[in-house]
Design an enzyme around this catalytic site. Structure first.
Site, PDB file in Angstrom:
ATOM      1  N   GLU A  86       0.804  -1.220   0.000  1.00 49.97           N
ATOM      2  CA  GLU A  86       0.000   0.000   0.000  1.00 49.97           C
ATOM      3  C   GLU A  86       0.841   1.275   0.000  1.00 49.97           C
ATOM      4  OE1 GLU A  86      -2.775  -0.520   3.230  1.00 49.97           O
ATOM      5  OE2 GLU A  86      -3.540  -2.393   2.377  1.00 49.97           O
ATOM      6  N   GLU A 141      -6.292 -10.525  -1.923  1.00 49.03           N
ATOM      7  CA  GLU A 141      -6.997 -10.441  -0.636  1.00 49.03           C
ATOM      8  C   GLU A 141      -8.508 -10.312  -0.856  1.00 49.03           C
ATOM      9  OE1 GLU A 141      -5.296  -7.487   2.000  1.00 49.03           O
ATOM     10  OE2 GLU A 141      -3.286  -7.801   1.207  1.00 49.03           O
TER      11      GLU A 141
END
Length: 356
Positions: A170, A275
């Site tokens: 991220e 995910e």
């Protein structure tokens, strides 16, 4: 058995009964169930993918035998990811003091089952122990600390993973700028280069990934990821893949998902759905479950259609252990198995997606 590594620096019945669930009183049994008898990992491999996988975590991996038995079925799951056991706060809670006990349990399970292991994650701005996040380290010290952490963790698992998924996790804000965290603020943008280089040195055969969310469709953040990967490759910095986290909201799958996967793979890297979960606003209804089935099919179909999308990982296969309800108030039931470890209609969507 050697496990390859991914490094990145997701019928109808009409009865209702109350079922106890930890931390939430009672839940409603699913009104609909999956009808497919196909096996998800078998279907993934038949579609040319490396795996269909799931995240898992301690301690429920050790405490729930039924859950573990389903997870261990390699016709259902060909890959495992540690949900938290390999993050910085779990592996180096004190400076220079490393613990791999929980991560080793997951790796051992994957090895015993012949499942691919995907590491997660070594450098991320969250879930850092305070000795890192609040240290006040200068540039040189934090570089040394980061390199030592990456080298030690990846070195411990050398040869046991295909991907270290999220070598760096991220890195971007939604507007495409680099996210503020202790690494960026202290080291600057070169911390990404340094982390990837340390990972490659620790395990040259590992696939190095960068993961992020909200890069699944076209937009500023996805463009920033494209630009980062292009720049890394142009300078010879090792990068092998992009992980699309894919924490979706029901009915909001990006219409440009497949196109964005293709844009990423055109850069010379592979992609994976890392995910996946698709959360809905509770209470659940048949209509919501039907939409969730469609959404899972859409995501899996996109990966199936892109040659260099190597696989799909759900972020927990069961609602019983999902992170969603504790993070998003009033939302949940995001996974393809319910709290009772029964397949939901979403599972039919997964099978259909691999068959598309």
């Amino acid at each position: 058995m050697l496990i390859t590594t991914f490094v990145s620096l997701l019928a109808s019945a009409t009865f209702t009964v109350g079922i106890p669930q930890s931390g939430s009183g009672t839940v409603t049994a699913k009104a609909r169930a999956a009808t497919s008898t196909a096996r998800s990992n078998t279907a993934a491999k038949a579609a040319g993918k490396l795996y269909f996988g799931s995240a898992t975590d301690n301690p429920f991996l050790d405490e729930d035998a039924t859950y573990k038995a389903i997870l261990s079925d390699n016709t259902l799951f060909g890959q495992l990811s540690p949900e938290n056991a390999m993050k910085w706060d779990a592996t180096e809670p004190e400076q220079g003091v490393f613990t791999f006990t929980n991560g080793d349990v997951i790796v051992a399970l994957a090895q015993a089952n012949g499942q691919i292991m995907r590491g997660h994650n070594t450098v991320w701005g969250s879930q850092l122990p305070s000795w890192v996040s609040d240290s006040g380290f200068d540039n040189a010290t934090l570089i040394s600390v980061m390199q030592n952490h990456v080298s030690t963790v990846i070195g411990h698992y050398k040869g046991q993973m295909r991907i270290y998924s999220t070598m760096y996790a991220e890195p971007f804000n939604d507007d495409g700028t680099l996210a503020s965290n202790v690494f960026f603020e202290t080291i600057g943008p070169t911390y990404i280069d340094l982390a990837l280089q340390a990972a490659s040195a620790a395990d040259p055969n590992a696939k190095l990934y960068i993961n992020d969310f909200n890069i699944e469709g076209e937009g500023a953040k996805a463009t920033a990821m494209e630009n980062l990967v292009t720049d890394l490759k142009s300078r010879g910095i090792p990068i092998d893949g992009i992980g699309l986290e894919s924490h979706f909201i029901l009915g909001e799958i990006p219409t440009t998902l497949q196109a964005q996967m293709e844009a990423f793979t055109a850069l010379g890297v592979e992609v994976a759905v890392t995910e996946l979960d698709i959360r809905l606003t509770l209470p659940e209804t048949d209509a919501l479950l039907a939409q969730q089935q469609t959404d899972y099919q859409t995501v899996v179909s996109a990966c199936t259609a892109v040659a260099d999308c190597v696989g799909v990982t759900v972020w927990e296969y069961t609602d019983k252990y999902s992170w969603v309800p504790s993070t998003f108030a009033g939302q949940g039931d995001a996974d393809p198995w319910d709290e009772n470890l029964e397949m939901k209609p979403a599972y039919d969507g997964i099978i259909a997606g691999f068959s598309s």
